[in-house]
Scaffold this motif. Structure first.
Motif, PDB file in Angstrom:
ATOM      1  N   ASN A 189       0.843  -1.193   0.000  1.00  0.00           N
ATOM      2  CA  ASN A 189       0.000   0.000   0.000  1.00  0.00           C
ATOM      3  C   ASN A 189       0.880   1.246   0.000  1.00  0.00           C
ATOM      4  O   ASN A 189       1.311   1.695   1.054  1.00  0.00           O
ATOM      5  N   ARG A 190       1.143   1.743  -1.220  1.00  0.00           N
ATOM      6  CA  ARG A 190       1.861   3.007  -1.382  1.00  0.00           C
ATOM      7  C   ARG A 190       1.117   3.797  -2.445  1.00  0.00           C
ATOM      8  O   ARG A 190       0.459   3.218  -3.305  1.00  0.00           O
ATOM      9  N   PRO A 191       1.223   5.111  -2.423  1.00  0.00           N
ATOM     10  CA  PRO A 191       0.458   5.932  -3.378  1.00  0.00           C
ATOM     11  C   PRO A 191       0.714   5.595  -4.852  1.00  0.00           C
ATOM     12  O   PRO A 191      -0.175   5.772  -5.678  1.00  0.00           O
ATOM     13  N   VAL A 192       1.883   5.079  -5.197  1.00  0.00           N
ATOM     14  CA  VAL A 192       2.211   4.807  -6.603  1.00  0.00           C
ATOM     15  C   VAL A 192       1.729   3.441  -7.082  1.00  0.00           C
ATOM     16  O   VAL A 192       1.849   3.129  -8.260  1.00  0.00           O
ATOM     17  N   ILE A 193       1.185   2.632  -6.202  1.00  0.00           N
ATOM     18  CA  ILE A 193       0.793   1.266  -6.560  1.00  0.00           C
ATOM     19  C   ILE A 193      -0.664   1.211  -6.990  1.00  0.00           C
ATOM     20  O   ILE A 193      -1.556   1.680  -6.291  1.00  0.00           O
ATOM     21  N   ASP A 194      -0.890   0.619  -8.156  1.00  0.00           N
ATOM     22  CA  ASP A 194      -2.237   0.362  -8.647  1.00  0.00           C
ATOM     23  C   ASP A 194      -2.508  -1.125  -8.461  1.00  0.00           C
ATOM     24  O   ASP A 194      -1.979  -1.960  -9.190  1.00  0.00           O
ATOM     25  N   SER A 195      -3.305  -1.448  -7.485  1.00  0.00           N
ATOM     26  CA  SER A 195      -3.640  -2.861  -7.240  1.00  0.00           C
ATOM     27  C   SER A 195      -5.102  -3.130  -7.574  1.00  0.00           C
ATOM     28  O   SER A 195      -5.720  -4.032  -7.023  1.00  0.00           O
ATOM     29  N   SER A 196      -5.637  -2.364  -8.519  1.00  0.00           N
ATOM     30  CA  SER A 196      -7.049  -2.516  -8.879  1.00  0.00           C
ATOM     31  C   SER A 196      -7.298  -3.683  -9.836  1.00  0.00           C
ATOM     32  O   SER A 196      -8.443  -4.071 -10.039  1.00  0.00           O
ATOM     33  N   TYR A 197      -6.235  -4.237 -10.407  1.00  0.00           N
ATOM     34  CA  TYR A 197      -6.391  -5.351 -11.344  1.00  0.00           C
ATOM     35  C   TYR A 197      -6.679  -6.648 -10.582  1.00  0.00           C
ATOM     36  O   TYR A 197      -6.488  -6.731  -9.364  1.00  0.00           O
TER      37      TYR A 197
END
Length: 131
Positions: free
Chosen positions: A43-51
């Motif tokens: 969980n960091r602002p640059v991470i997209d874990s929506s996939y």
């Protein structure tokens, strides 16, 4: 050559069905290495874990990747599993020649260091001999 695919599943779609379909693709001969993954618990602002699922492939050349794209198993996968996803994003990348040279040097250094540590022959990595 890296081919990295991100899948967003439709609501109610079976993730295991998509993963099983991807696993069938691993037998295509032009694939050097592969990885099937799901979002990491980071969980960091640059991470997209929506996939939902990622599919990363490494090929020795763009021609090997083209062979994969045109392979009947790949076409079969899209036909059989396409109903599962609502969105797909692909990132293809090639190595920068400067990075490849650095990587090769790093690998060589690692191998020599590993050999020296396992054989206790530090003369391989240091000009000073142990007495």
């Amino acid at each position: 050559f890296i081919h990295h695919v991100y899948f967003w599943l439709k609501s109610g779609a079976d993730r295991s069905e998509l993963i099983a379909g991807l696993q069938k693709l691993t037998s295509i001969k032009s694939i050097g290495q592969w990885h099937i993954g799901t979002p990491a618990a980071t969980n960091r602002p640059v991470i997209d874990s929506s996939y939902s699922v990622s599919w990363m492939l490494q090929f020795d050349s763009p021609e090997d990747e083209a062979f994969y794209q045109d392979h009947p198993d790949h076409h079969r996968f899209v036909a059989e599993c396409g109903h599962l996803w609502e969105r797909v994003v692909v990132y293809d990348s090639v190595s920068d020649k400067q990075c490849e040279v650095f990587s090769a040097k790093s690998t060589f250094t690692h191998v020599v260091l590993d050999f020296a540590l396992r054989t206790d022959d530090f003369a391989l990595i240091s000009p000073r001999r142990r007495v």
